[in-house]
Design a protein around this motif. Structure first.
Motif, PDB file in Angstrom:
ATOM      1  N   LYS A  22      -0.954  16.951  -3.938  1.00 20.95           N
ATOM      2  CA  LYS A  22      -1.522  16.425  -2.796  1.00 20.95           C
ATOM      3  C   LYS A  22      -1.108  14.847  -3.142  1.00 20.95           C
ATOM      4  O   LYS A  22      -1.408  14.311  -4.187  1.00 20.95           O
ATOM      5  CB  LYS A  22      -2.769  16.578  -2.388  1.00 20.95           C
ATOM      6  CG  LYS A  22      -3.030  15.840  -1.117  1.00 20.95           C
ATOM      7  CD  LYS A  22      -4.570  16.183  -0.803  1.00 20.95           C
ATOM      8  CE  LYS A  22      -5.700  16.849  -1.314  1.00 20.95           C
ATOM      9  NZ  LYS A  22      -6.915  16.669  -0.561  1.00 20.95           N
ATOM     10  N   ALA A  23      -0.679  14.151  -1.814  1.00 15.71           N
ATOM     11  CA  ALA A  23      -0.748  12.849  -1.827  1.00 15.71           C
ATOM     12  C   ALA A  23      -1.365  12.316  -0.733  1.00 15.71           C
ATOM     13  O   ALA A  23      -1.050  12.781   0.400  1.00 15.71           O
ATOM     14  CB  ALA A  23       0.720  12.311  -2.082  1.00 15.71           C
ATOM     15  N   THR A  24      -2.317  11.327  -0.812  1.00 11.04           N
ATOM     16  CA  THR A  24      -3.242  10.918   0.346  1.00 11.04           C
ATOM     17  C   THR A  24      -3.256   9.517   0.289  1.00 11.04           C
ATOM     18  O   THR A  24      -3.504   8.942  -0.876  1.00 11.04           O
ATOM     19  CB  THR A  24      -4.568  11.435  -0.126  1.00 11.04           C
ATOM     20  OG1 THR A  24      -4.495  13.069  -0.313  1.00 11.04           O
ATOM     21  CG2 THR A  24      -5.441  10.934   1.245  1.00 11.04           C
ATOM     22  N   MET A  25      -3.127   9.159   1.316  1.00 12.56           N
ATOM     23  CA  MET A  25      -3.478   7.427   1.472  1.00 12.56           C
ATOM     24  C   MET A  25      -4.934   7.116   1.769  1.00 12.56           C
ATOM     25  O   MET A  25      -5.530   7.910   2.568  1.00 12.56           O
ATOM     26  CB  MET A  25      -2.718   6.885   2.867  1.00 12.56           C
ATOM     27  CG  MET A  25      -2.786   5.408   3.130  1.00 12.56           C
ATOM     28  SD  MET A  25      -2.362   4.504   1.816  1.00 12.56           S
ATOM     29  CE  MET A  25      -0.690   4.620   1.973  1.00 12.56           C
ATOM     30  N   ARG A  26      -5.425   6.410   0.814  1.00 23.42           N
ATOM     31  CA  ARG A  26      -6.906   6.192   0.941  1.00 23.42           C
ATOM     32  C   ARG A  26      -7.260   4.764   0.606  1.00 23.42           C
ATOM     33  O   ARG A  26      -6.805   4.429  -0.445  1.00 23.42           O
ATOM     34  CB  ARG A  26      -7.595   7.369  -0.044  1.00 23.42           C
ATOM     35  CG  ARG A  26      -9.049   7.144   0.263  1.00 23.42           C
ATOM     36  CD  ARG A  26      -9.756   8.140  -0.602  1.00 23.42           C
ATOM     37  NE  ARG A  26      -9.106   9.354  -1.231  1.00 23.42           N
ATOM     38  CZ  ARG A  26      -9.112   9.994  -2.204  1.00 23.42           C
ATOM     39  NH1 ARG A  26     -10.038   9.511  -3.325  1.00 23.42           N
ATOM     40  NH2 ARG A  26      -8.457  10.734  -2.665  1.00 23.42           N
ATOM     41  N   SER A  27      -8.004   4.026   1.255  1.00 25.48           N
ATOM     42  CA  SER A  27      -8.195   2.507   1.096  1.00 25.48           C
ATOM     43  C   SER A  27      -7.006   1.813   0.678  1.00 25.48           C
ATOM     44  O   SER A  27      -7.081   0.966  -0.454  1.00 25.48           O
ATOM     45  CB  SER A  27      -9.242   2.538  -0.012  1.00 25.48           C
ATOM     46  OG  SER A  27     -10.481   3.247   0.539  1.00 25.48           O
ATOM     47  N   GLY A  28      -5.908   2.117   1.208  1.00 24.45           N
ATOM     48  CA  GLY A  28      -4.785   1.197   0.871  1.00 24.45           C
ATOM     49  C   GLY A  28      -3.922   1.550  -0.348  1.00 24.45           C
ATOM     50  O   GLY A  28      -3.126   1.135  -0.529  1.00 24.45           O
ATOM     51  N   GLU A  29      -4.336   2.526  -0.926  1.00 24.53           N
ATOM     52  CA  GLU A  29      -3.602   3.361  -2.138  1.00 24.53           C
ATOM     53  C   GLU A  29      -3.092   4.633  -1.916  1.00 24.53           C
ATOM     54  O   GLU A  29      -3.687   5.366  -1.053  1.00 24.53           O
ATOM     55  CB  GLU A  29      -4.674   3.239  -3.412  1.00 24.53           C
ATOM     56  CG  GLU A  29      -4.956   1.828  -3.965  1.00 24.53           C
ATOM     57  CD  GLU A  29      -6.040   2.102  -4.866  1.00 24.53           C
ATOM     58  OE1 GLU A  29      -6.190   1.258  -5.861  1.00 24.53           O
ATOM     59  OE2 GLU A  29      -6.611   3.262  -5.058  1.00 24.53           O
ATOM     60  N   ILE A  30      -2.360   4.923  -2.452  1.00 24.20           N
ATOM     61  CA  ILE A  30      -1.806   6.385  -2.731  1.00 24.20           C
ATOM     62  C   ILE A  30      -2.402   7.101  -3.750  1.00 24.20           C
ATOM     63  O   ILE A  30      -2.127   6.661  -4.824  1.00 24.20           O
ATOM     64  CB  ILE A  30      -0.136   6.460  -2.460  1.00 24.20           C
ATOM     65  CG1 ILE A  30       0.499   5.948  -1.264  1.00 24.20           C
ATOM     66  CG2 ILE A  30       0.432   7.803  -2.849  1.00 24.20           C
ATOM     67  CD1 ILE A  30       1.776   5.682  -1.337  1.00 24.20           C
TER      68      ILE A  30
END
Length: 153
Positions: free
Chosen positions: A102-110
């Motif tokens: 998985k790759a997830t965008m969270r708080s401006g990070e991947i």
């Protein structure tokens, strides 16, 4: 005045929709290649590849002993549109995989999640790898390894 408000609303909508991965959520990953290397000189590592020169060097290193990349789904990557994420596990005398799940965008990070989904027994020593592509982004990439309890530390 009505036209000015409509124009301002339209501009705001277009500006928000073109923001580079600003929203939190899953990012599409596409598998490029997965398998195991034998007699590898590649260290256990996770890497982000953003250009053709680095990509070609990695493929050449992977092909030193065997033509590993011949089974890749694609080898010609458009780096103006995509980044490559590569994960290499350590060499084991166990049949294991490394999986970018998985790759997830969270708080401006991947956040890239890596797991070992398959674990078995073999007499061969091999080094599992998984390579995926994700849409081009300048965001910081952080790797999150989920440890499989069946593997030794």
């Amino acid at each position: 005045m009505k036209n000015l408000i409509l124009l301002a609303t339209l501009f705001l909508f277009i500006s928000c929709s073109n923001d580079d991965n600003s929203a939190n959520g899953d990012i599409t990953i596409t598998s490029v290649g997965q398998g195991s290397l034998t007699s590898s000189t590649i260290e256990r590592t996770n890497m982000v590849i953003t250009n053709k020169i680095t990509w070609e060097a990695l493929k050449a290193k992977m092909n030193e002993k065997n033509n590993t990349t011949r089974d890749f789904k694609e080898t010609d990557i458009d780096f103006s549109k995509f980044n490559i994420i590569a994960a290499f596990y350590r060499q084991y005398n166990m049949s294991t995989s490394i999986d970018i799940t998985k790759a997830t965008m969270r708080s401006g990070e991947i956040i890239v999640t890596i797991e070992n989904l398959k674990v078995g027994v073999t007499n061969d020593v091999s080094q599992p790898f998984h390579i995926v592509k994700i849409p081009k982004s300048s965001k910081k990439i952080v790797f999150e390894q989920i440890r499989n309890p069946l593997l030794p530390e």
